[in-house]
Design an enzyme around this catalytic site. Structure first.
Site, PDB file in Angstrom:
ATOM      1  N   CYS A   1      -2.961   9.836  -0.016  1.00  8.34           N
ATOM      2  CA  CYS A   1      -4.047   9.654  -0.423  1.00  8.34           C
ATOM      3  C   CYS A   1      -4.106  10.301  -2.121  1.00  8.34           C
ATOM      4  CB  CYS A   1      -5.204  10.184   0.580  1.00  8.34           C
ATOM      5  SG  CYS A   1      -6.800  10.729  -0.363  1.00  8.34           S
TER       6      CYS A   1
ATOM      7  N   ASP B   1       0.563  -0.709   0.141  1.00  9.52           N
ATOM      8  CA  ASP B   1       0.462   0.041   0.244  1.00  9.52           C
ATOM      9  C   ASP B   1       0.744   1.039  -0.174  1.00  9.52           C
ATOM     10  OD1 ASP B   1      -2.561   1.661  -0.352  1.00  9.52           O
ATOM     11  OD2 ASP B   1      -2.932   0.741   2.225  1.00  9.52           O
TER      12      ASP B   1
ATOM     13  N   HIS C   1      -6.742   4.621   7.548  1.00  9.87           N
ATOM     14  CA  HIS C   1      -5.508   5.108   7.060  1.00  9.87           C
ATOM     15  C   HIS C   1      -5.878   6.502   7.547  1.00  9.87           C
ATOM     16  CE1 HIS C   1      -4.732   4.186   3.041  1.00  9.87           C
ATOM     17  NE2 HIS C   1      -5.092   2.971   3.623  1.00  9.87           N
TER      18      HIS C   1
END
Lengths: 318, 318
Positions: free
Chosen positions: B246, B22, B215
């Site tokens: 993001c 990620d 997150h």
């Protein structure tokens, strides 16, 4: 060990803005008095009502806050405002007594080494000298929030026993303080130390209001707020934009961020009285003045339900 | 509404490192395969055992992870290691089936708009196509963690109903997934949405293991972990150094930071199996490779009881 119920959803939580004191005192470049007043007023306009506006420390030690009297004379005081300032000693109390203040925040450390370094005397000498400080303030009709630095750990001594925290809280209660404020000076608070300190104070000084002042130095400031809420505490300090710093840890952040705290509280079902968009505006005003990106996250990401441009594409998000 | 006991202190919490997937997928500069392997091995050496190491997305869409097979072939697998990779579709499952993997992480979004943008099909089509994906993986002896993006809110649609999250979890359970992983894709998770999603899943898919993937976009990632713990969840994803970003919020951070999470868990009385100092070392290695300061806080401030130079002075700390 005394235990308590968690704060029920729907309750009003007091958010005390401390950026103008705990944040500004760390800034090297002088912030003009008019700008300090403008920022404080923008914070009040967002709905915040509790604010630690300045400090009566020696102007030689902290030139940034040498304009304490002028700032206090210049700010708006909306209905319900509760204006406080830090007072480290009798000289500070005498200055505070000439100003329009609802309460002052006194200072003693829970650890000997930190107290010696911060105010140049042993803990018990600080406590003994509070007698005269409280008298001056009482005569002026000013309340006292009993501040306690290094309440969750000392960067020189390490662990601070909850019994020591409770003993100082008890002394504050005997002196007539309205509340005790547990300061997480260098970001050592954790869920376990927070719970232990709260429970020890509730045993030693029943009925004394507890305020929590967390730093986000190790990223767990809001997690500690969750513990505070679980233990029934309804008053939290925070600094706009996450202002403030730890002089011992380069790049580490300071106080928990007011916008992030308000966001967390509102999204957890608590009342804060704050308009988050207006608070973000006040944070941007502060950031413009400080001249560097502040660590607050909501400031950058916006409120939770801010929609994104539907034309944006995503790839492989998980 | 189903409720559960909180995770008792002393319990073992699974921390799944997702930085190599990620985090790295958001990095523009290609990280050499040997460096990816070195970082993964350093993370394993710190005591972490669960790791999402890479992704079988299209190499055209995410060139950074085009070396998925090579990375999986090159990493150490200490005793107890649980190695996973992301699989977005049947083609990805076929690639995964040729590798040494304990499980894969599939992808569907809880919101229609995000699923269309992410994998170019409606939610129900994704779910229908999982049949073939699961067959391929089952035949290869690979487990499945059922990943669900935008589980706590969608940046295009806003609120995501817990019933939709529960419906997808139930489908995953029927397909034979070992667990469901709730992804907080753009940082919209809050204590209330986390609690609602967990409770809805426990009603709709009793016995299905729940993983939480937060997150820190709005600063409340670790506060959401506190809620997860209060609801009995024992598995959390995090990325070393707080890697990940993001794409919709400039400056906003991505995944919760592994060091900060491990610090919080250990200081809350949970077992993680991780040596925090070694983990900080792995984070510094990662930061050196990435070439910019990562958002993790423990990385900067160090462990809680790190002492400061006794010659340091302090002024007016509150």
């Amino acid at each position: 060990m005394a235990s308590t119920a968690s704060v029920p959803e729907g309750s009003r939580i007091t958010v005390c803005e401390v950026g103008p004191r705990d944040g500004f005192q760390n800034e090297k470049t002088f912030i003009p008095t008019a700008k300090k007043i403008e920022i404080a007023n923008a914070l009040f306009a967002s709905g915040l009502r509790h604010m630690q506006v300045t400090s009566f420390v020696s102007p030689r030690a902290v030139p940034q806050l040498a304009d304490a009297e002028e700032v206090l004379a210049g700010i708006d005081r909306p209905e319900g405002a509760w204006v406080t300032a830090l007072v480290p000693n009798l000289r500070g109390a005498e200055r505070a007594a000439t100003c329009k203040l609802d309460a002052v925040h006194t200072v003693v450390s829970a650890s000997e080494t930190h107290n010696l370094k911060n105010v140049n005397r042993p803990v018990d000498q600080s406590l003994d000298e509070f007698g005269a400080v409280f008298e001056v303030l009482k005569a002026a009709g000013i309340g006292v929030e009993g501040g306690m630095a290094t309440a969750f750990g000392c960067p020189f001594e390490g662990v601070v026993p909850p019994e020591q925290v409770a003993r100082i809280a008890r002394r504050y209660q005997e002196l007539g303080a309205d509340s005790v404020s547990l300061g997480d000076t260098t970001g050592m608070a954790t869920p376990q130390t927070v719970r232990a300190a709260i429970r020890a104070i509730r045993e030693a000084a029943p009925g004394l209001e507890i305020h929590l002042h967390f730093h986000n130095t190790r990223g767990v400031g809001l997690a500690c707020v969750m513990t505070g809420l679980a233990e029934g505490v309804t008053h939290y300090d925070a600094a706009v934009g996450g202002l403030g710093g730890c002089p011992f840890a380069a790049g580490a952040t300071g106080n928990i961020c007011t916008e992030d705290l308000v966001y967390l509280l509102q999204e957890s079902g608590y009342e804060t009285g704050v308009d988050l968009d207006a608070l973000i505006g006040a944070a941007l005003l502060t950031q413009d003045q400080i001249g560097r990106p502040l660590p607050g996250q909501v400031l950058k990401a916006g409120p939770r339900l801010k929609r994104h441009d539907p034309k944006l594409t995503v790839t492989a998000a998980g």
